[in-house]
Design an enzyme around this catalytic site. Structure first.
Site, short mmCIF file in Angstrom:
data_model
loop_
_atom_site.label_atom_id
_atom_site.label_comp_id
_atom_site.label_asym_id
_atom_site.label_seq_id
_atom_site.Cartn_x
_atom_site.Cartn_y
_atom_site.Cartn_z
CB SER A 65 -0.91 0.03 1.22
OG SER A 65 -1.65 -1.14 1.28
CB THR A 197 -1.07 5.11 4.95
OG1 THR A 197 -2.02 5.09 3.92
CG2 THR A 197 -0.28 6.41 4.89
CB THR A 215 -0.63 6.05 1.16
OG1 THR A 215 -1.49 4.92 1.01
CG2 THR A 215 -1.36 7.28 0.66
NE ARG A 225 -9.33 7.85 -1.92
CZ ARG A 225 -8.51 7.47 -0.95
NH1 ARG A 225 -7.23 7.33 -1.19
NH2 ARG A 225 -8.97 7.21 0.25
CB THR A 248 -2.93 4.48 8.89
OG1 THR A 248 -3.09 3.42 7.94
CG2 THR A 248 -3.02 3.90 10.29
N GLY A 249 -5.85 4.52 7.43
CA GLY A 249 -7.17 3.91 7.34
C GLY A 249 -7.98 4.47 6.20
C1 SD4 Z 1 -5.98 6.54 2.01
N1 SD4 Z 1 -5.38 6.48 4.33
O1 SD4 Z 1 -5.54 6.83 0.92
C2 SD4 Z 1 -5.03 6.01 3.03
C3 SD4 Z 1 -5.07 4.56 2.89
C4 SD4 Z 1 -4.47 3.79 3.94
O2 SD4 Z 1 -3.82 3.17 5.94
O3 SD4 Z 1 -4.02 2.80 3.76
N2 SD4 Z 1 -4.39 4.08 5.13
O4 SD4 Z 1 -7.17 6.59 2.31
#
Ligand code: SD4
Length: 337
Positions: A65, A197, A215, A225, A248-249
Site C-alpha cells: 500500500s 499507509t 501511500t 481520488r 491511517t485507514g
Molecule cells: C488513504 N489512508 O488513501 C489512506 C489509505 C491507507 O492506511 O491505507 N491508510 O485513504
C-alpha cells in the site's frame, strides 16, 4: 528561607521535562522504523528521519500500500499521495495523485523546500518532479496488473461509485448519474492488507518535531481520488510546540475530521498522547461506527500513544517505536475500542 530560595528558583527555571527523542510509525514496518531512527541518531534532522523512513517503504512497497505497484485505480494505474511537515516552521510539502514517480515523499519535500506552495497534484506534480530531477517511470507491476485484471473480470466490483449506472450494458464504467439519489452507508471495502499507509512522527532531543506520510491509496479508487494522507491535519500534523500525529485507514471518511490536527490540539491542551489519539478516533466513530482507521500521537516530551477503531478487520493496531532506550525498534500494539 530555603523554601523561598527553592520557589524563586522554580519561578526562574520552571521544571520543563526535556524532550526524549522518539520515532514512531504506523504498522509493523520495521525497516522503515530502523532507517528513520538511524537517520536521527546519525545527526540527521527530524525531517530527514521522516523522509528516509517513508522513502524506504516506497522502495520496499510496504504492505503493498506504499509506493509503486499497489492499489491500482479503476484504470489500472497506481498513483501516490505523500506529505511532510516541519513542526518548527509549519512548512508543509505535499503531493497528491502523483503519477509515474516512485519517490513521492521526496517530491513532497521538494515542494516544501523548492517552492512557496504547499501541495501539487496529478500530472503537474509529475512535471515538477521531473524538473527537480526525479525519474518518471511506469508504476505498474505484474502484481498490480493482476489485481486490476481480476477486478475487470469480476465486473469491476466492488467499487467506490454510488448513485450511478453504467453507461453500457457492462457493469464497468463509464458511468452516468442514476435517476435517484439514495442514501447509502459507506460500504466497508476493507481488505485490511490494503490499508497500510506509512505515517511517521519524529522528535529529537532539541524538541524539533516533524511528521509525514506516504501511500498509494485505495485499490480501485476513482481516478483522481486523493486520500487523507497528503491532507494537512488529516494524514499527519506536526507542531513543535504541541506534538505530532499521523493517521491511517479509510481516508475518505477520516479526512472529514482532521484527526491528526485534532489530536495535536488536544495534546497542546494537556491531553496525554493516548487520550488525544482516542478522542480523535471517537470523533469519527460517532458518525461512522464501522470506519477502518488508526492514529499515532506523540507529545513534545516524547511520550506517545495510539488508538484504533474496533472493526472485524482491525481488533489490534500495530505500530513501531524507537527510542534511545532500545537496541532496535520495538513493535507495539494497542487494542482497538
Ligand atoms: C488513504 N489512508 O488513501 C489512506 C489509505 C491507507 O492506511 O491505507 N491508510 O485513504
Amino acid at each position: 528561607m530555603t523554601l523561598l530560595f527553592v520557589s524563586t528558583l522554580m519561578l526562574l527555571f520552571p521544571l520543563v521535562e526535556a524532550a526524549r527523542p522518539v520515532v514512531i510509525n504506523t504498522w509493523p514496518f520495521k525497516n522503515a522504523a530502523a532507517v528513520a531512527w538511524d537517520t536521527l541518531q546519525s545527526g540527521g534532522s527530524v525531517l530527514d528521519a521522516v523522509e528516509k523512513g517513508c522513502a524506504l517503504c516506497e522502495v520496499e512497497q510496504c504492505g503493498g500500500s506504499v509506493g509503486y505497484g499497489g492499489s491500482p485505480d479503476e484504470t489500472g494505474e497506481t498513483t501516490l499521495d505523500a506529505m511532510i511537515m516541519n513542526g518548527d516552521t509549519m512548512e508543509v510539502g505535499a503531493v497528491a495523485n502523483l503519477r509515474r514517480i516512485k519517490n513521492a515523499i521526496g517530491v513532497a519535500r521538494a515542494v516544501m523546500e523548492r517552492t512557496e506552495q504547499t501541495m501539487l497534484v496529478g500530472e503537474s506534480a509529475t512535471m515538477f518532479a521531473e524538473n527537480m530531477g526525479f525519474i518518471a517511470e511506469d508504476l505498474t507491476t505484474t502484481k498490480s496488473m493482476n489485481i486490476f485484471s481480476q477486478w475487470l473480470k469480476g465486473n469491476c466490483q466492488p467499487n467506490y461509485r454510488k448513485n450511478v449506472v453504467p453507461d453500457s450494458s457492462k457493469s464497468c464504467g463509464p458511468y452516468k448519474p442514476s435517476a435517484t439519489l439514495k442514501q447509502s452507508n459507506r460500504t466497508q471495502h476493507a481488505n485490511p492488507n490494503s490499508h497500510d499507509t506509512i505515517g511517521i512522527i519524529a522528535l529529537d532531543q532539541d524538541g524539533h518535531v516533524a511528521a509525514g506520510t506516504s501511500t498509494n491509496g485505495l485499490t480501485h479508487k476513482v481516478p483522481g481520488r486523493v486520500g487523507d494522507s497528503p491532507i494537512i491535519g488529516a494524514g499527519a500534523y506536526a507542531d513543535s510546540s504541541a506534538g505530532a500525529a499521523a493517521a491511517t485507514g479509510d481516508g475518505d471518511v477520516m479526512m472529514r475530521f482532521l484527526p491528526s490536527y485534532l489530536a495535536v490540539e488536544l495534546m497542546r491542551a494537556g491531553a496525554d498522547p493516548s487520550t488525544a489519539c482516542e478522542t480523535a478516533i471517537s470523533r469519527i466513530k460517532r458518525h461512522y461506527p464501522q470506519f477502518f482507521g488508526a492514529i499515532i500521537c506523540a507529545n513534545t516530551t516524547g511520550h506517545y500513544g495510539a488508538a484504533c477503531n474496533k472493526v472485524p478487520a482491525l481488533s489490534q493496531f500495530h505500530y513501531m517505536v524507537s527510542t534511545s532506550e532500545m537496541d532496535t525498534p520495538l513493535l507495539k500494539s494497542v487494542d482497538c475500542f
